[in-house]
Design a protein around this motif. Structure first.
Motif, short mmCIF file in Angstrom:
data_model
loop_
_atom_site.label_atom_id
_atom_site.label_comp_id
_atom_site.label_asym_id
_atom_site.label_seq_id
_atom_site.Cartn_x
_atom_site.Cartn_y
_atom_site.Cartn_z
N LYS A 1 0.84 -1.21 0.00
CA LYS A 1 0.00 0.00 0.00
C LYS A 1 0.86 1.25 0.00
N GLU B 1 2.29 1.69 -3.54
CA GLU B 1 1.29 2.22 -4.46
C GLU B 1 1.01 3.70 -4.18
N ARG C 1 -2.22 2.15 -8.89
CA ARG C 1 -2.48 0.81 -8.37
C ARG C 1 -1.65 -0.20 -9.15
N GLU D 1 -5.08 -5.21 -8.94
CA GLU D 1 -6.55 -5.15 -8.92
C GLU D 1 -7.00 -6.20 -7.92
N THR E 1 -2.35 -4.85 -12.64
CA THR E 1 -2.73 -3.81 -13.59
C THR E 1 -1.64 -3.74 -14.67
#
Length: 295
Positions: A37, A40, A46, A49, A58
């Motif tokens: 996290k 990202e 992101r 997914e 992605t």
């Protein structure tokens, strides 16, 4: 972005699981999720997914994964080479070189290599092609320079250096020395002089008989200089490997291209070294030598 975050991300993709990746990386699942996290968030995109307990990459995640693996591999190689250099008190590179080769590029490569890498001690061992292969297998040399005489072994790197023609040296007093080319038929009544170590005469003779279709009468010399003196005194002819620039032959000798069935005899020359014992310095020397040969 931290390297460990890149490693966590790649491990998750390889394992297809956050849980298994966390176990491999010796951290908790919540910790590895938090690191992704944070990654990202820093990138502002992101990478995954997420759909309940499943995930997919992605397009950005696929790119990050593909190129991230390359970067991590390079960093690992960089780390290992740094450690190796730090642990080695003395760096040595032993090169096997055929005693019947005559080329200035090899010596130029050594001089240039020593200029760039003064920390490496280079030594040269000369011998027949078969002797050099035995020395390589026994790890007495790090790399050998030679022509291709056997099927390549997958345990070794075989790096092509040059593809070139074969010559013979013959006495200027021999009427054949006036020809622009010589054929194996021209030479069939003459002795072929080979530079070979004691007890290796049979294997060298067999190669020149079967592979190059040369005469079945052979004389042997311990060195290139001795062989050329034998040529000058009209005792026979000397096959010459042109792996680089050949200096003019000594006085009393002519050098002529050798043909068989209307075509010049051509030979392939390679550098060969063990994949198990490969290192940066071998690759650098071989690349440098090839560059000089093909100028």
């Amino acid at each position: 972005m931290l390297l460990k975050q890149m490693k966590y991300f790649i491990t998750i993709v390889d394992c297809h699981s956050f849980t298994e990746a966390a176990e491999q990386c010796f951290i908790s699942q919540s910790a590895i999720s938090q690191q992704i996290k944070s990654l990202e968030k820093e990138l502002g995109i992101r990478l995954f997914e997420r759909n309940k307990r499943q995930f997919s990459l992605t397009p950005a995640g696929e790119y990050f994964y593909r190129h991230g693996k390359v970067i991590l591999d390079e960093i690992e190689d960089f780390k290992e080479e740094t450690i190796r250099r730090g642990e080695d008190q003395e760096l040595n590179l032993t090169i096997g070189y055929p005693k019947n080769f005559s080329t200035s590029e090899f010596h130029q490569a050594i001089v240039e290599f020593n200029r760039i890498y003064p920390e490496v001690n280079i030594s040269v061992v000369s011998g027949t092609h078969e002797e050099l292969f035995e020395l390589l297998v026994q790890h007495h040399i790090d790399v050998k320079i030679s022509e291709q005489r056997r099927t390549f072994n997958e345990d070794y790197y075989n790096y092509e250096l040059k593809h070139s023609e074969c010559f013979v040296e013959i006495s200027s007093m021999n009427p054949l020395s006036k020809k622009e080319i010589l054929t194996t038929d021209d030479l069939k009544n003459m002795s072929c002089i080979l530079v070979v170590s004691k007890d290796k005469e049979d294997s060298e003779r067999e190669f020149y008989e079967k592979s190059l279709n040369l005469s079945r009468r052979f004389l042997y010399a311990d060195s290139l200089e001795q062989a050329r003196l034998m040529v000058a005194s009209q005792r026979g002819y000397l096959p010459i490997d042109q792996i680089g620039h050949l200096p003019k032959p000594m006085e009393g000798i002519e050098r002529i291209t050798l043909h068989y069935k209307g075509k010049p005899i051509q030979r392939n020359y390679f550098a060969c070294w063990s994949k198990e014992n490969t290192n940066y310095y071998i690759e650098e020397f071989v690349e440098m030598y090839k560059g000089l040969l093909n100028k």
